[in-house]
Motif scaffolding. Structure first.
Motif, PDB file in Angstrom:
ATOM      1  N   PHE A 190       0.852  -1.179   0.000  1.00 22.26           N
ATOM      2  CA  PHE A 190       0.000   0.000   0.000  1.00 22.26           C
ATOM      3  C   PHE A 190       0.894   1.237   0.000  1.00 22.26           C
ATOM      4  O   PHE A 190       1.828   1.330   0.791  1.00 22.26           O
ATOM      5  CB  PHE A 190      -0.878   0.046   1.264  1.00 22.26           C
ATOM      6  N   PHE A 191       0.608   2.179  -0.889  1.00 18.73           N
ATOM      7  CA  PHE A 191       1.286   3.466  -0.852  1.00 18.73           C
ATOM      8  C   PHE A 191       0.329   4.501  -1.405  1.00 18.73           C
ATOM      9  O   PHE A 191      -0.754   4.167  -1.889  1.00 18.73           O
ATOM     10  CB  PHE A 191       2.610   3.442  -1.622  1.00 18.73           C
ATOM     11  N   VAL A 192       0.690   5.744  -1.321  1.00 18.79           N
ATOM     12  CA  VAL A 192      -0.179   6.818  -1.797  1.00 18.79           C
ATOM     13  C   VAL A 192       0.465   7.487  -2.997  1.00 18.79           C
ATOM     14  O   VAL A 192       1.622   7.933  -2.937  1.00 18.79           O
ATOM     15  CB  VAL A 192      -0.446   7.861  -0.692  1.00 18.79           C
ATOM     16  N   ARG A 193      -0.260   7.536  -4.093  1.00 16.05           N
ATOM     17  CA  ARG A 193       0.192   8.249  -5.295  1.00 16.05           C
ATOM     18  C   ARG A 193      -0.331   9.678  -5.198  1.00 16.05           C
ATOM     19  O   ARG A 193      -1.533   9.920  -5.244  1.00 16.05           O
ATOM     20  CB  ARG A 193      -0.326   7.558  -6.552  1.00 16.05           C
ATOM     21  N   ARG A 194       0.585  10.607  -5.106  1.00 18.05           N
ATOM     22  CA  ARG A 194       0.212  12.003  -4.890  1.00 18.05           C
ATOM     23  C   ARG A 194       0.395  12.784  -6.190  1.00 18.05           C
ATOM     24  O   ARG A 194       1.499  12.912  -6.719  1.00 18.05           O
ATOM     25  CB  ARG A 194       1.051  12.610  -3.760  1.00 18.05           C
ATOM     26  N   LEU A 195      -0.709  13.298  -6.695  1.00 17.36           N
ATOM     27  CA  LEU A 195      -0.717  14.078  -7.924  1.00 17.36           C
ATOM     28  C   LEU A 195      -0.897  15.555  -7.589  1.00 17.36           C
ATOM     29  O   LEU A 195      -0.897  15.949  -6.425  1.00 17.36           O
ATOM     30  CB  LEU A 195      -1.831  13.577  -8.846  1.00 17.36           C
ATOM     31  N   ARG A 196      -1.047  16.362  -8.613  1.00  9.60           N
ATOM     32  CA  ARG A 196      -1.113  17.805  -8.377  1.00  9.60           C
ATOM     33  C   ARG A 196      -2.339  18.197  -7.565  1.00  9.60           C
ATOM     34  O   ARG A 196      -2.270  19.033  -6.668  1.00  9.60           O
ATOM     35  CB  ARG A 196      -1.124  18.538  -9.718  1.00  9.60           C
ATOM     36  N   HIS A 200      -4.153   9.283  -4.130  1.00 10.15           N
ATOM     37  CA  HIS A 200      -4.887   8.027  -4.200  1.00 10.15           C
ATOM     38  C   HIS A 200      -4.122   6.913  -3.481  1.00 10.15           C
ATOM     39  O   HIS A 200      -2.893   6.840  -3.582  1.00 10.15           O
ATOM     40  CB  HIS A 200      -5.082   7.570  -5.650  1.00 10.15           C
ATOM     41  N   ILE A 201      -4.856   6.021  -2.810  1.00 10.11           N
ATOM     42  CA  ILE A 201      -4.255   4.786  -2.324  1.00 10.11           C
ATOM     43  C   ILE A 201      -4.000   3.878  -3.524  1.00 10.11           C
ATOM     44  O   ILE A 201      -4.856   3.736  -4.399  1.00 10.11           O
ATOM     45  CB  ILE A 201      -5.171   4.071  -1.318  1.00 10.11           C
ATOM     46  N   CYS A 202      -2.831   3.269  -3.558  1.00  4.96           N
ATOM     47  CA  CYS A 202      -2.467   2.457  -4.722  1.00  4.96           C
ATOM     48  C   CYS A 202      -1.734   1.197  -4.279  1.00  4.96           C
ATOM     49  O   CYS A 202      -1.052   1.165  -3.253  1.00  4.96           O
ATOM     50  CB  CYS A 202      -1.569   3.274  -5.649  1.00  4.96           C
ATOM     51  N   ARG A 203      -1.926   0.122  -5.047  1.00  7.57           N
ATOM     52  CA  ARG A 203      -1.146  -1.109  -4.909  1.00  7.57           C
ATOM     53  C   ARG A 203      -0.765  -1.582  -6.295  1.00  7.57           C
ATOM     54  O   ARG A 203      -1.556  -1.485  -7.233  1.00  7.57           O
ATOM     55  CB  ARG A 203      -1.943  -2.198  -4.192  1.00  7.57           C
ATOM     56  N   LEU A 204       0.443  -2.099  -6.426  1.00  9.25           N
ATOM     57  CA  LEU A 204       0.936  -2.591  -7.701  1.00  9.25           C
ATOM     58  C   LEU A 204       0.889  -4.112  -7.739  1.00  9.25           C
ATOM     59  O   LEU A 204       1.145  -4.768  -6.735  1.00  9.25           O
ATOM     60  CB  LEU A 204       2.371  -2.116  -7.941  1.00  9.25           C
ATOM     61  N   PHE A 205       0.572  -4.665  -8.911  1.00  9.90           N
ATOM     62  CA  PHE A 205       0.491  -6.109  -9.095  1.00  9.90           C
ATOM     63  C   PHE A 205       1.311  -6.491 -10.323  1.00  9.90           C
ATOM     64  O   PHE A 205       1.325  -5.762 -11.313  1.00  9.90           O
ATOM     65  CB  PHE A 205      -0.963  -6.547  -9.297  1.00  9.90           C
ATOM     66  N   GLU A 206       1.947  -7.641 -10.241  1.00 10.18           N
ATOM     67  CA  GLU A 206       2.840  -8.060 -11.312  1.00 10.18           C
ATOM     68  C   GLU A 206       2.785  -9.563 -11.492  1.00 10.18           C
ATOM     69  O   GLU A 206       2.709 -10.317 -10.506  1.00 10.18           O
ATOM     70  CB  GLU A 206       4.273  -7.623 -10.968  1.00 10.18           C
ATOM     71  N   GLY A 207       2.803 -10.016 -12.728  1.00  7.13           N
ATOM     72  CA  GLY A 207       2.840 -11.445 -13.023  1.00  7.13           C
ATOM     73  C   GLY A 207       3.688 -11.700 -14.254  1.00  7.13           C
ATOM     74  O   GLY A 207       3.771 -10.864 -15.152  1.00  7.13           O
ATOM     75  N   ARG A 208       4.333 -12.861 -14.294  1.00  5.43           N
ATOM     76  CA  ARG A 208       5.214 -13.212 -15.407  1.00  5.43           C
ATOM     77  C   ARG A 208       4.496 -14.121 -16.391  1.00  5.43           C
ATOM     78  O   ARG A 208       3.873 -15.120 -15.995  1.00  5.43           O
ATOM     79  CB  ARG A 208       6.471 -13.904 -14.881  1.00  5.43           C
ATOM     80  N   LEU A 209       4.569 -13.783 -17.664  1.00  9.03           N
ATOM     81  CA  LEU A 209       3.945 -14.605 -18.700  1.00  9.03           C
ATOM     82  C   LEU A 209       4.683 -15.938 -18.833  1.00  9.03           C
ATOM     83  O   LEU A 209       5.911 -16.004 -18.691  1.00  9.03           O
ATOM     84  CB  LEU A 209       3.975 -13.877 -20.054  1.00  9.03           C
TER      85      LEU A 209
END
Length: 261
Positions: A190-196, A200-209
């Motif tokens: 969990f982290f916060v993406r701060r724009l101008r 927003h609260i944000c989480r990143l997801f990743e998967g390998r093909l």
């Protein structure tokens, strides 16, 4: 009848329309350049749909333009390095929002309010769970690989990490969850993406093909199943779309707004 159709809704996202009048001739490209050089952070897009309509003089009528600056990417499919055969799908859960403050103190207070809000945390969890379901399905049909749970490294440089409040964002489930080929560390991701103007609260997801998976098949599956995410319409998706058609579409049509580009 309307209420009975909404019983199973966990979340629904309604849009609002604003009509603005400007005192000068402004093109969509003018707006795009103003966004690009005005300090706005996001994925800029511009679309000018073709039109064969004519006005009364026989000339081409004015053509509508569509301009956007989205803070979130639906997904990205890329090689891990130049010339590498390893392909990675990346997406994100961007849900839970507050405005930016007019002063540093007000900004910190809004950030604190965001990361301690049960409602906003729940919105992000719903979106993240939906993404996990899509990735799990891709793993079950051989598009994504199972992999060691410690093999994913996510770089969130330049984002507003919130180490002092990570415990507040814990959902109470297991701190590490392996779901198909996707990794999630509840507290750390969990982290916060701060724009101008917004944060927003944000989480990143990743998967390998999988090595034998076709990139085109993965892209097609993601477009068909990842869009729209609960951050855009709600959850469950079908019930949320029915609600939007019933109550929002009576006043306006979203058109291109919210579509994948």
């Amino acid at each position: 009848e309307g209420a009975s159709q909404c019983v199973d809704l966990q979340k629904v996202v309604l849009a609002r329309r604003a009509d603005l009048q400007v005192g000068a001739v402004v093109s969509g490209l003018d707006i795009l350049m103003a966004l690009k050089y005005g300090g706005h952070t996001g994925h800029l897009l511009y679309l000018r749909p073709s039109s064969s309509s004519k006005n009364t003089s026989g000339r081409d009528a004015e053509v509508a333009e569509f301009v956007g600056c989205s803070p979130e990417r639906l997904f990205r499919l890329s090689a891990t390095s130049h010339g590498s055969k390893t392909r990675v799908v990346q997406t994100e859960a961007l849900a839970g929002t507050r405005p930016r403050g007019s002063t540093p103190e007000a900004d910190r207070q809004l950030l604190q309010d965001l990361i301690t809000s049960d409602k906003d945390r729940s919105e992000n969890v719903i979106t993240g769970d939906f993404i996990e379901e899509v990735f799990e399905d891709m793993s079950s049909i051989g598009l994504l690989l199972e992999k060691d749970e410690d093999s994913v490294i996510i770089d969130i440089e330049d984002e507003a990490n919130i180490p002092s409040n990570r415990a507040e964002l814990n959902t109470g489930r297991r701190k590490r969850k392996v779901f198909g080929s996707i990794q999630r560390q509840e507290e750390n991701m969990f982290f916060v993406r701060r724009l101008r103007q917004l944060q927003h609260i944000c989480r990143l997801f990743e998967g390998r093909l999988a090595d034998d998976a076709q990139s085109s098949d993965a892209i097609r599956h993601l477009l068909q199943n990842l869009h729209p995410t609960p951050a855009l319409n709600g959850y469950p998706s079908a019930a949320a779309l029915d609600f939007i058609r019933m109550y929002e579409s009576a006043s306006f049509d979203r058109g291109y707004y919210g579509g994948p580009f």
